[in-house]
Design an enzyme around this catalytic site. Structure first.
Site, mmCIF file in Angstrom:
data_model
loop_
_atom_site.group_PDB
_atom_site.id
_atom_site.type_symbol
_atom_site.label_atom_id
_atom_site.label_comp_id
_atom_site.label_asym_id
_atom_site.label_seq_id
_atom_site.Cartn_x
_atom_site.Cartn_y
_atom_site.Cartn_z
ATOM 1 N N HIS A 188 0.827 -1.200 0.000
ATOM 2 C CA HIS A 188 0.000 0.000 0.000
ATOM 3 C C HIS A 188 0.870 1.263 0.000
ATOM 4 C CE1 HIS A 188 -2.766 -3.053 1.605
ATOM 5 N NE2 HIS A 188 -3.725 -2.305 1.093
ATOM 6 N N ASP A 259 -4.565 -6.184 -7.660
ATOM 7 C CA ASP A 259 -4.800 -5.494 -6.402
ATOM 8 C C ASP A 259 -5.126 -4.039 -6.756
ATOM 9 O OD1 ASP A 259 -5.007 -5.188 -3.663
ATOM 10 O OD2 ASP A 259 -3.057 -6.079 -3.229
#
Length: 494
Positions: A188, A259
């Site tokens: 992230h 993702d």
């Protein structure tokens, strides 16, 4: 927006079919309704979209009014990663707890009940299970989300989980290919590297994915990972990884989904349109976009980037058509599984979540089992949750103890804070920590608490570390189910 010829219209529709955007609100915004009517193939639900089961079902129904075949996806792993139960905490222990419990039939039953939860909302695809092998105990983003550090164990439980979820008529998605377990970076925030030779990947990281493919998993999510042994491009953008390895070597013919493309691992390298086009060219079939602009402009910009890439020749139209076809094929599979969902909805397994969490409890360093009879002081210490978790688990060990022993005092201590007064010998002390071994400040305060109160009970809700206190109880996860299992054990139940 683009329009005009039937060819242009068909390209637009195919480009929308491969997108899975998130959105704001607990009902579909106007732009989402319009995009669905124009062929948007997917959408992702987050905690921000969910208030309660009835509202969630109504939200999905409203989306299906515009596009009955929309692939509605959600991250519902159990443990700390829950969207449908984000307000209460998950009723189900996460993967590590299931791996420690060691019963694949239990794992399958838990996944079936989670599938039942998704089926009630008419959700197509669960971005789970995590089948990463947690080979690096200091991994900042996988940890308790993995079934464990042994590839064979992860493979066994991954297959059982897939069978349970898909047996309930909801598609499962093995992630994060080719393996996020041996990283020190949260994708992230930055691009993680898995710096091991190919033979290590073959014997450690790939077996659970091979097993998932052989078990018929309907989807695989690629991780934003740099694996130099495979390619010098991130896996999301790597033809060698997504087509050469996953498709050709492992034989996977289901939906490959990225993702979320706003994650810094790839967002720092390319624009959203470039990532979407690059992922599709590499072999992905669906592009997950966690955050969309308020009026949906960003989704249409992605559509236009994909169409432009086809027209200029950097993305083959056949590749886009193949990707769109796989998204539609998943929707078709889901439609045919309606009888399985109906059967699952009749198959409530009451008490299973608590029983599974109890089976994962492990106790170290006790001469006798504590049975708290007096409301304790509970000191809770945890680092800020990762972006994968979102919000912290609402019900911690202190909250679960308060349900059993009214008058329980809870004190949360954050990094930089100090311990409260621990001196009251008439009030038992429970210190609940998460991943103490990974955070020096938690280790320091835990040691200080145990020095002041050698009788302290320590509850670790992450990967176990060095035992401390008179009793050291490891839950192997921080779901609501695990917190309640710990509270019941500490108060003499179970």
């Amino acid at each position: 927006m683009m329009g005009g010829s039937s060819e242009s219209s068909e390209l637009d529709r195919m480009a929308l079919t491969v997108l899975q955007p998130g959105f704001d609100g607990t009902s579909p915004p106007d732009w989402l309704r319009r995009a669905l009517a124009e062929g948007l193939g997917g959408a992702v639900l987050f905690a921000r979209n969910i208030a309660d089961p009835d509202q969630t079902a109504a939200l999905v129904a409203a989306m299906r009014e515009e596009n009955p075949g929309v692939v509605v996806a959600v991250d519902e792993e159990g443990g700390a990663i829950t969207r449908l139960e984000a307000r209460t905490g998950s009723s189900w222990p996460g993967n590590l707890a299931l791996g420690v419990a060691g019963d694949v039939s239990l794992t399958q039953r838990v996944a079936r009940q989670m599938g039942r939860l998704l089926a009630a909302a008419d959700i197509t695809l669960d971005y789970a299970p995590v089948v990463d092998v947690n080979s690096n105990p200091r991994n900042p983003v996988i940890g308790v989300r993995s079934f464990g550090a042994d590839p064979a164990l992860v493979a066994r439980h991954g297959v059982a989980w897939i069978q349970g979820m898909q047996g309930a008529g909801v598609a499962a998605c093995a992630k994060h290919f080719p393996g996020h377990g041996d990283t020190m970076t949260d994708s992230h925030l930055a691009l993680p590297t898995v710096p091991v030779p190919r033979d290590v990947l073959e014997r450690r990281d790939l077996p659970p994915f091979r097993a998932a493919v052989d078990a018929g998993v309907r989807a695989v999510m690629c991780g934003h990972l740099l694996v130099p042994a495979l390619d010098d491009a991130p896996a999301t953008l790597s033809h060698a990884v997504l087509t050469g390895l996953l498709r050709e070597e492992l034989g996977f013919d289901g939906l490959v989904v990225t993702d979320a493309i706003e994650m810094r691992a790839v967002a720092a390298l390319r624009s959203p349109g470039e990532i979407a086009v690059g992922a599709l060219a590499a072999g992905a079939d669906a592009v997950c976009v966690g955050v969309s602009s308020p009026e949906g402009e960003s989704v249409y910009a992605l559509r236009d980037a994909v169409v432009h890439a086809v027209r200029e020749g950097s993305l083959a139209e056949e590749r886009l058509a193949e990707a769109a076809g796989r998204a539609l094929r998943l929707a078709g599979w889901y439609a045919r599984e309606a009888p399985a969902r109906a059967a699952a909805l009749r198959d409530a397994d009451e008490g299973l979540g608590l029983a599974a969490a109890t089976a994962a409890l492990r106790v170290i360093g006790t001469a006798g089992r504590p049975a708290l009879r007096v409301a304790p002081l509970v000191v809770e210490m945890s680092a800020r949750p990762t972006q994968a978790v979102g919000r912290a688990t609402p019900l911690g060990v202190g909250g679960a103890l308060a349900e059993v022993l009214p008058g329980t005092v809870r004190v949360e201590v954050a990094e930089g804070g100090d311990l409260p007064d621990l001196a009251d010998p008439g009030r038992p002390l429970v210190v609940a920590v998460h991943e103490a071994a990974r955070h020096g400040w938690i280790q320091r305060l835990l040691a200080e608490a145990v020095r002041a109160r050698p009788d302290a009970v320590v509850v670790e809700t992450g990967l176990p570390g060095t035992p401390a206190g008179a009793v050291y109880l490891a839950t192997h996860g921080n779901s609501a189910a695990s917190a309640r299992a710990a509270a019941r054990w500490l108060t003499g139940g179970g």
